[in-house]
Motif scaffolding. Structure first.
Motif, mmCIF file in Angstrom:
data_model
loop_
_atom_site.group_PDB
_atom_site.id
_atom_site.type_symbol
_atom_site.label_atom_id
_atom_site.label_comp_id
_atom_site.label_asym_id
_atom_site.label_seq_id
_atom_site.Cartn_x
_atom_site.Cartn_y
_atom_site.Cartn_z
ATOM 1 N N VAL A 166 0.880 -1.175 0.000
ATOM 2 C CA VAL A 166 0.000 0.000 0.000
ATOM 3 C C VAL A 166 0.915 1.222 0.000
ATOM 4 C CG1 VAL A 166 -2.017 1.114 1.005
ATOM 5 C CG2 VAL A 166 -1.663 -1.345 1.366
ATOM 6 N N HIS A 191 -2.844 2.305 -3.935
ATOM 7 C CA HIS A 191 -2.601 3.734 -3.703
ATOM 8 C C HIS A 191 -3.921 4.406 -3.366
ATOM 9 C CE1 HIS A 191 -4.036 3.886 -7.797
ATOM 10 N NE2 HIS A 191 -3.122 2.956 -8.084
ATOM 11 N N LYS A 193 -6.062 5.895 -5.044
ATOM 12 C CA LYS A 193 -7.194 5.735 -5.976
ATOM 13 C C LYS A 193 -7.660 4.277 -6.069
ATOM 14 C CE LYS A 193 -6.660 10.084 -7.384
ATOM 15 N NZ LYS A 193 -5.589 10.454 -6.452
ATOM 16 N N VAL A 211 2.245 4.257 3.689
ATOM 17 C CA VAL A 211 1.190 5.218 3.393
ATOM 18 C C VAL A 211 1.471 6.585 4.042
ATOM 19 C CG1 VAL A 211 -1.316 5.612 3.515
ATOM 20 C CG2 VAL A 211 -0.455 3.272 3.381
HETATM 21 P P1 NAP Z 1 4.372 9.213 0.023
HETATM 22 O O1 NAP Z 1 5.284 9.591 -1.079
HETATM 23 O O2 NAP Z 1 3.546 10.244 0.704
HETATM 24 O O3 NAP Z 1 3.397 8.057 -0.530
HETATM 25 C C1 NAP Z 1 2.320 7.603 0.204
HETATM 26 C C2 NAP Z 1 1.559 6.613 -0.631
HETATM 27 O O4 NAP Z 1 0.411 6.205 0.108
HETATM 28 C C3 NAP Z 1 1.056 7.169 -1.964
HETATM 29 O O5 NAP Z 1 1.294 6.254 -2.999
HETATM 30 C C4 NAP Z 1 -0.432 7.386 -1.731
HETATM 31 O O6 NAP Z 1 -1.220 7.240 -2.890
HETATM 32 C C5 NAP Z 1 -0.725 6.264 -0.746
HETATM 33 N N1 NAP Z 1 -1.926 6.559 0.003
HETATM 34 C C6 NAP Z 1 -2.259 7.682 0.675
HETATM 35 N N2 NAP Z 1 -3.487 7.586 1.205
HETATM 36 C C7 NAP Z 1 -3.956 6.356 0.846
HETATM 37 C C8 NAP Z 1 -5.168 5.683 1.066
HETATM 38 N N3 NAP Z 1 -6.174 6.237 1.759
HETATM 39 N N4 NAP Z 1 -5.308 4.438 0.565
HETATM 40 C C9 NAP Z 1 -4.320 3.856 -0.138
HETATM 41 N N5 NAP Z 1 -3.128 4.460 -0.381
HETATM 42 C C10 NAP Z 1 -2.966 5.699 0.096
HETATM 43 O O7 NAP Z 1 5.135 8.470 1.186
HETATM 44 P P2 NAP Z 1 6.502 7.608 1.237
HETATM 45 O O8 NAP Z 1 7.648 8.526 1.063
HETATM 46 O O9 NAP Z 1 6.394 6.385 0.408
HETATM 47 O O10 NAP Z 1 6.425 7.181 2.768
HETATM 48 C C11 NAP Z 1 5.364 6.438 3.310
HETATM 49 C C12 NAP Z 1 5.540 6.329 4.812
HETATM 50 O O11 NAP Z 1 6.750 5.643 5.055
HETATM 51 C C13 NAP Z 1 5.694 7.671 5.529
HETATM 52 O O12 NAP Z 1 5.161 7.545 6.828
HETATM 53 C C14 NAP Z 1 7.205 7.865 5.618
HETATM 54 O O13 NAP Z 1 7.587 8.683 6.713
HETATM 55 C C15 NAP Z 1 7.628 6.444 5.832
HETATM 56 N N6 NAP Z 1 8.999 6.158 5.406
HETATM 57 C C16 NAP Z 1 9.776 5.485 6.269
HETATM 58 C C17 NAP Z 1 11.051 5.148 5.928
HETATM 59 C C18 NAP Z 1 11.893 4.420 6.902
HETATM 60 O O14 NAP Z 1 13.112 4.394 6.761
HETATM 61 N N7 NAP Z 1 11.300 3.764 7.885
HETATM 62 C C19 NAP Z 1 11.567 5.513 4.678
HETATM 63 C C20 NAP Z 1 10.728 6.161 3.780
HETATM 64 C C21 NAP Z 1 9.432 6.491 4.148
HETATM 65 P P3 NAP Z 1 -1.122 8.228 -4.147
HETATM 66 O O15 NAP Z 1 0.142 7.851 -4.856
HETATM 67 O O16 NAP Z 1 -2.332 7.951 -4.937
HETATM 68 O O17 NAP Z 1 -1.058 9.613 -3.583
#
Ligand code: NAP
Length: 281
Positions: A166, A191, A193, A211
């Motif tokens: 997700v 994602h 959508k 997410v």
């Molecule tokens: P991002 O670029 O904001 O992407 C979030 C994704 O979640 C997008 O694809 C979005 O869809 C999807 N999403 C949002 N709302 C949703 C819903 N209601 N239903 C289904 N999908 C949904 O975030 P990211 O950079 O990948 O990071 C995600 C999380 O991981 C964050 O909390 C970040 O802090 C964390 N993270 C952690 C690490 C670590 O080292 N632990 C590293 C990187 C990121 P759309 O594409 O359609 O907008």
């Protein structure tokens, strides 16, 4: 069922030990591996991530220099600095801490990093190579690499499994999907959508949540016995929590990664591994 914890702290410590052996071997050849991290501005989350990266570098013997530029820095200045670092033979890894201030053109900045020094693995050259096969995943993005390594440590094979991710970001969801396909998993990427999300999460043998929404994945969305990887990092009332409703989901899953102490430390350890990998490219 109560899930077994996928302990990212323990596994990352093992990875860092491996890196420090390689650093010692390089130092015997009078090579001092060096990482430069560029921070623009003073975003508190970025500062905290950089502290974790600097600490890990220190543990392994990798020299880590942080260049802190003012928030007023322009794309041109930043690209100019990267071009200078690209040419410096004493620097092996270059990382630009994201997010950058909105007026900076991030794609141009990422493109400026020499692919051989791109330890975050975000450059189009390194991302593109991953599409060929597992053997071409040299400088792969650190979070997907960390997830793969955590599963490997617990001898969880992904081959033939249904994996639902997700989140489709360029730094987590998309590259992870490619890496899992390279390892014979059947992958679904969801994602914002996606319609009827639970249909996809519920059939996952391995469910990855990336997410950025606290407690987004509820127990009802998870198959009994599933392996659950929580990538999310969210702050709620000053406390770090993931994207998974940990307490409830841990009762249903067979394995689960915690937040903190799961994918976060694995990501940092894989960054250190990438610094060492720059020597074999
Ligand atoms: P991002 O670029 O904001 O992407 C979030 C994704 O979640 C997008 O694809 C979005 O869809 C999807 N999403 C949002 N709302 C949703 C819903 N209601 N239903 C289904 N999908 C949904 O975030 P990211 O950079 O990948 O990071 C995600 C999380 O991981 C964050 O909390 C970040 O802090 C964390 N993270 C952690 C690490 C670590 O080292 N632990 C590293 C990187 C990121 P759309 O594409 O359609 O907008």
């Amino acid at each position: 069922m109560t899930a077994t914890l996928l302990d990212g702290r323990l596994v990352s410590d093992l990875l860092l030990k491996g890196v420090s052996h390689k650093v010692s071997a390089l130092k015997k050849k009078k090579i001092a591996p060096k990482l430069v991290i560029i921070l623009v501005g003073d975003n508190p989350a970025s500062l905290s991530y950089i502290r974790q990266k600097s600490r890990a570098a220190e543990k392994t013997g990798i020299i880590c220099e942080v260049k802190n530029l003012p928030a007023s820095t322009t794309t041109k200045n930043l690209v100019g600095l990267i071009e200078k670092l690209n040419k410096d033979k004493k620097i092996h890894g270059i990382l630009v801490q994201l997010p950058l201030p909105s007026k900076i053109e991030t794609p141009l900045v990422i493109r400026a990093i020499d692919p051989k020094k791109d330890v975050d693995g975000f450059n189009a050259y390194n991302l593109g190579k991953m599409f060929l096969s597992k053997e071409f995943e040299k400088l792969a993005p650190c979070t997907p690499s960390g997830i793969i390594k955590l599963l490997e440590h617990y001898k969880i094979s992904v081959a033939g499994k249904n994996v639902t991710i997700v989140g489709r970001s360029n730094i987590v969801g998309k590259p992870l999907a490619v890496m899992l396909i390279n390892r014979d998993a059947t992958v679904t990427v969801c994602h914002s959508k996606t319609r009827n999300l639970t249909d996809y999460t519920k059939r996952a043998d391995i469910l990855v949540a990336a997410v950025g929404r606290p407690n987004f994945i509820k127990a009802a969305m998870v198959k009994t016995g599933a392996i659950v990887i929580d990538v999310g990092v969210n702050k709620v009332d000053g406390k770090l929590v993931g994207d998974v409703d940990f307490k409830a989901v841990a009762k249903k899953a067979s394995f689960i990664s915690p937040v903190p102490g799961g994918i976060g430390p694995m990501t940092v350890a894989c960054l250190m591994e990438n610094v060492i990998k720059t020597f074999n490219i």
